[in-house]
Design a protein around this motif. Structure first.
Motif, PDB file in Angstrom:
ATOM      1  N   TYR A  41       0.824  -1.210   0.000  1.00 40.40           N
ATOM      2  CA  TYR A  41       0.000   0.000   0.000  1.00 40.40           C
ATOM      3  C   TYR A  41       0.866   1.271   0.000  1.00 40.40           C
ATOM      4  O   TYR A  41       0.378   2.358   0.265  1.00 40.40           O
ATOM      5  N   LYS A  43       3.141   2.502   1.964  1.00 41.61           N
ATOM      6  CA  LYS A  43       3.154   3.283   3.199  1.00 41.61           C
ATOM      7  C   LYS A  43       4.371   2.913   4.025  1.00 41.61           C
ATOM      8  O   LYS A  43       4.894   1.806   3.899  1.00 41.61           O
ATOM      9  N   SER A  47       2.608   4.734   9.250  1.00 42.44           N
ATOM     10  CA  SER A  47       1.306   5.111   8.698  1.00 42.44           C
ATOM     11  C   SER A  47       0.475   3.876   8.357  1.00 42.44           C
ATOM     12  O   SER A  47      -0.746   3.913   8.387  1.00 42.44           O
ATOM     13  N   TRP A  48       1.153   2.767   8.084  1.00 36.09           N
ATOM     14  CA  TRP A  48       0.422   1.506   7.915  1.00 36.09           C
ATOM     15  C   TRP A  48      -0.316   1.140   9.206  1.00 36.09           C
ATOM     16  O   TRP A  48      -1.507   0.844   9.196  1.00 36.09           O
ATOM     17  N   ASP A  50      -1.157   3.118  11.541  1.00 33.83           N
ATOM     18  CA  ASP A  50      -2.238   4.085  11.757  1.00 33.83           C
ATOM     19  C   ASP A  50      -3.496   3.686  10.983  1.00 33.83           C
ATOM     20  O   ASP A  50      -4.609   3.851  11.465  1.00 33.83           O
ATOM     21  N   SER A  51      -3.298   3.158   9.784  1.00 32.67           N
ATOM     22  CA  SER A  51      -4.445   2.798   8.935  1.00 32.67           C
ATOM     23  C   SER A  51      -5.227   1.607   9.463  1.00 32.67           C
ATOM     24  O   SER A  51      -6.420   1.495   9.240  1.00 32.67           O
ATOM     25  N   ILE A  73     -10.824  -1.010   7.635  1.00 39.41           N
ATOM     26  CA  ILE A  73      -9.421  -0.979   7.209  1.00 39.41           C
ATOM     27  C   ILE A  73      -9.342  -0.736   5.697  1.00 39.41           C
ATOM     28  O   ILE A  73      -8.539   0.073   5.232  1.00 39.41           O
ATOM     29  N   ASN A  76      -9.927   2.883   4.994  1.00 39.41           N
ATOM     30  CA  ASN A  76      -8.732   3.661   5.349  1.00 39.41           C
ATOM     31  C   ASN A  76      -7.662   3.574   4.274  1.00 39.41           C
ATOM     32  O   ASN A  76      -6.901   4.508   4.067  1.00 39.41           O
ATOM     33  N   LEU A  77      -7.590   2.432   3.631  1.00 36.98           N
ATOM     34  CA  LEU A  77      -6.535   2.207   2.641  1.00 36.98           C
ATOM     35  C   LEU A  77      -7.022   2.463   1.216  1.00 36.98           C
ATOM     36  O   LEU A  77      -6.277   2.246   0.261  1.00 36.98           O
TER      37      LEU A  77
END
Ligand SMILES: [Mg+2]
Length: 218
Positions: A41, A43, A47-48, A50-51, A73, A76-77
């Motif tokens: 993704y 990231k 930040s991964w 966080d997602s 999830i 978010n992604l």
């Protein structure tokens, strides 16, 4: 010493291993999965995390339903639940290897009339792979956190384990790679071994009178 009746295995870092296992020190064995996913993704790891943050954490002890967790999830992604599920499954398959020697030891112990069971913390998408039907076949009880709404090291999950084993706490031997997961078990009288590797485990099992016999005949 009382004779052991049943041997309970943890999964992550015990029945399933990764390159990240700093065995016995409670290594972050799912890190490989998260690194893989973060890369997919595009990231960085922070930040991964966080997602996936809350829905992931809440999934482990079923505080959020499966569909909701995966949808949140995915949103978010900016992906779909289907794609997310597929990638996560691939990540678990790629990063974890079945500890085949330990599986075969478990089945040998079963032939010696010991019960063998599983007590594991998983979330919905790791459960699909690491504690799939195939991977838990022959074990009983099989207690997986995201199915029952309890996780280690909550004392309640060990009480449930004792009930499901239908024997005394002292007749249960629990093997986990994280010492903090063993603490509550000990408190209830369950015998424990901190897993640091197959060879060490075989030695430690002998202390409980459990032998890794090649051709056991009764
Ligand atoms: Mg573990």
């Amino acid at each position: 010493m009382k004779k052991m009746k049943i041997i309970i295995f943890d999964v992550g870092g015990v029945l399933q291993l990764t390159d990240y296992d700093d065995i016995g020190k409670g290594g972050h064995h799912v890190l490989g999965v998260h690194e893989y996913m973060a890369k997919k993704y595009k990231k960085d790891l922070d930040s991964w995390f966080d997602s996936i943050d809350t829905p992931y954490a809440k999934s482990i002890d079923k505080k959020i339903p499966r569909i909701k967790a995966i949808k949140t999830i995915a949103n978010n992604l900016k992906t779909t639940p289907k794609k997310l599920t597929k990638l996560f499954h691939r990540a678990y398959k790629k990063n974890f290897k079945k500890n085949r020697k330990l599986y075969s030891l478990a089945f040998k112990l079963k032939k010696q009339k010991y019960g063998v069971g599983i007590l594991s913390d998983q979330w919905y998408l790791s459960q699909d792979i690491l504690t799939s039907k195939k991977n838990v076949a022959g074990f009983s009880p099989v207690i997986i956190s995201c199915n029952i709404g309890l996780r280690k090291p909550d004392l309640k999950i060990y009480k449930l384990l004792i009930r499901k084993c239908k024997c005394k706490a002292e007749e249960i031997l629990f093997i986990d790679n994280r010492y903090w997961n063993l603490k509550p078990a000990k408190k209830l009288g369950i015998k424990t071994i901190l897993f640091k590797g197959n060879k060490q485990l075989i030695k430690d099992l002998e202390k409980f009178g459990i032998k890794n016999k090649r051709n056991h005949k009764n």
